[in-house]
Design a protein around this motif. Sequence first.
Motif, mmCIF file in Angstrom:
data_model
loop_
_atom_site.group_PDB
_atom_site.id
_atom_site.type_symbol
_atom_site.label_atom_id
_atom_site.label_comp_id
_atom_site.label_asym_id
_atom_site.label_seq_id
_atom_site.Cartn_x
_atom_site.Cartn_y
_atom_site.Cartn_z
ATOM 1 N N CYS A 68 0.759 -1.066 0.115
ATOM 2 C CA CYS A 68 -0.155 0.326 -0.137
ATOM 3 C C CYS A 68 0.536 1.372 0.078
ATOM 4 C CB CYS A 68 -0.901 -0.083 0.523
ATOM 5 S SG CYS A 68 0.178 0.643 2.658
ATOM 6 N N PRO A 69 0.599 2.785 -0.450
ATOM 7 C CA PRO A 69 1.154 4.198 -0.021
ATOM 8 C C PRO A 69 1.521 3.476 1.622
ATOM 9 C CG PRO A 69 -1.569 4.572 -0.656
ATOM 10 C CD PRO A 69 -0.450 2.631 -0.550
ATOM 11 N N GLY A 70 1.184 3.229 1.990
ATOM 12 C CA GLY A 70 1.735 3.425 3.421
ATOM 13 C C GLY A 70 2.922 2.779 3.734
ATOM 14 N N ASN A 92 10.579 3.837 2.000
ATOM 15 C CA ASN A 92 9.049 4.455 1.625
ATOM 16 C C ASN A 92 9.001 6.492 1.063
ATOM 17 O OD1 ASN A 92 6.482 5.972 1.297
ATOM 18 N ND2 ASN A 92 5.351 4.476 2.555
ATOM 19 N N MET A 94 7.515 8.368 -0.580
ATOM 20 C CA MET A 94 6.269 9.292 -0.377
ATOM 21 C C MET A 94 6.041 9.864 0.827
ATOM 22 S SD MET A 94 5.364 10.263 -3.264
ATOM 23 C CE MET A 94 3.446 10.454 -2.736
ATOM 24 N N GLY A 98 6.274 13.055 2.488
ATOM 25 C CA GLY A 98 5.169 13.869 3.132
ATOM 26 C C GLY A 98 5.726 14.627 4.974
ATOM 27 N N LEU A 131 -3.139 15.428 -5.351
ATOM 28 C CA LEU A 131 -2.329 14.233 -4.369
ATOM 29 C C LEU A 131 -2.577 12.780 -4.368
ATOM 30 C CD1 LEU A 131 -0.505 13.830 -1.902
ATOM 31 C CD2 LEU A 131 -2.276 14.567 -0.418
ATOM 32 N N GLY A 132 -4.414 11.948 -4.375
ATOM 33 C CA GLY A 132 -4.603 11.229 -5.056
ATOM 34 C C GLY A 132 -4.282 10.003 -5.964
ATOM 35 N N PHE A 134 -1.330 10.917 -7.501
ATOM 36 C CA PHE A 134 0.156 10.750 -7.094
ATOM 37 C C PHE A 134 0.035 9.853 -5.968
ATOM 38 C CE2 PHE A 134 1.592 14.890 -8.020
ATOM 39 C CZ PHE A 134 2.302 15.039 -9.366
ATOM 40 N N LEU A 135 -0.556 9.008 -5.091
ATOM 41 C CA LEU A 135 -0.387 8.244 -4.750
ATOM 42 C C LEU A 135 -0.801 6.949 -5.149
ATOM 43 C CD1 LEU A 135 -1.800 10.085 -1.110
ATOM 44 C CD2 LEU A 135 0.430 9.125 -1.075
ATOM 45 N N PHE A 138 1.703 5.780 -7.217
ATOM 46 C CA PHE A 138 3.015 5.833 -6.624
ATOM 47 C C PHE A 138 2.752 4.132 -5.807
ATOM 48 C CE2 PHE A 138 4.423 4.955 -2.264
ATOM 49 C CZ PHE A 138 5.955 5.033 -2.484
ATOM 50 N N THR A 139 1.462 3.622 -5.838
ATOM 51 C CA THR A 139 0.813 2.922 -5.702
ATOM 52 C C THR A 139 1.307 1.450 -6.596
ATOM 53 O OG1 THR A 139 -0.322 3.563 -3.755
ATOM 54 C CG2 THR A 139 -0.907 1.028 -4.429
#
Length: 152
Positions: A68-70, A92, A94, A98, A131-132, A134-135, A138-139
């Motif tokens: 996931c992105p996190g 990570n 991203m 952040g 932003l969504g 980009f996430l 990235f994911t």
Amino acid sequence: MRGVNADSRRVTPPAPRTTPDTLRGRLAVPAGILAAVAGAFAYVGTVDPNEPGHYPVCPLLRVTGLYCPGCGGLRSAHAFVHGDLAAALHDNAMAVVGFLGFAVVWTVWVVRAARGRPARMELTPVRLWTLGAFLLVFTVVRNLPFGGWLHP
């Protein structure tokens, strides 16, 4: 108005001002936010997420095998606290963006609060969708074979 004496009427005092007038008052909330974030980073810097058993495993990773992105965010924060920017970016990227974004936004907030101006950052739909996007990119990229360099 029967039965009401003119002396019994009370005038309500004006409502107290809700904006702090002192520099200390204006900086109280940003200082509290910084203390909370610093405490979280201190904890993650002390309790190594690379050792199993300290933090829960990402449910998406456990069930699907997808990042996931996190995913890797705690390891990234741990490396960031210890000054290892290369490892933080590897775990990570991203999250590092952040962390740096938070530092910039917090600094602007403090400067504006110190000057007595409101800290306004409008999250317009365009900014939120960007932003969504980009996430999402990235994911997706970190889960594709050529995106292995983004795996935590």
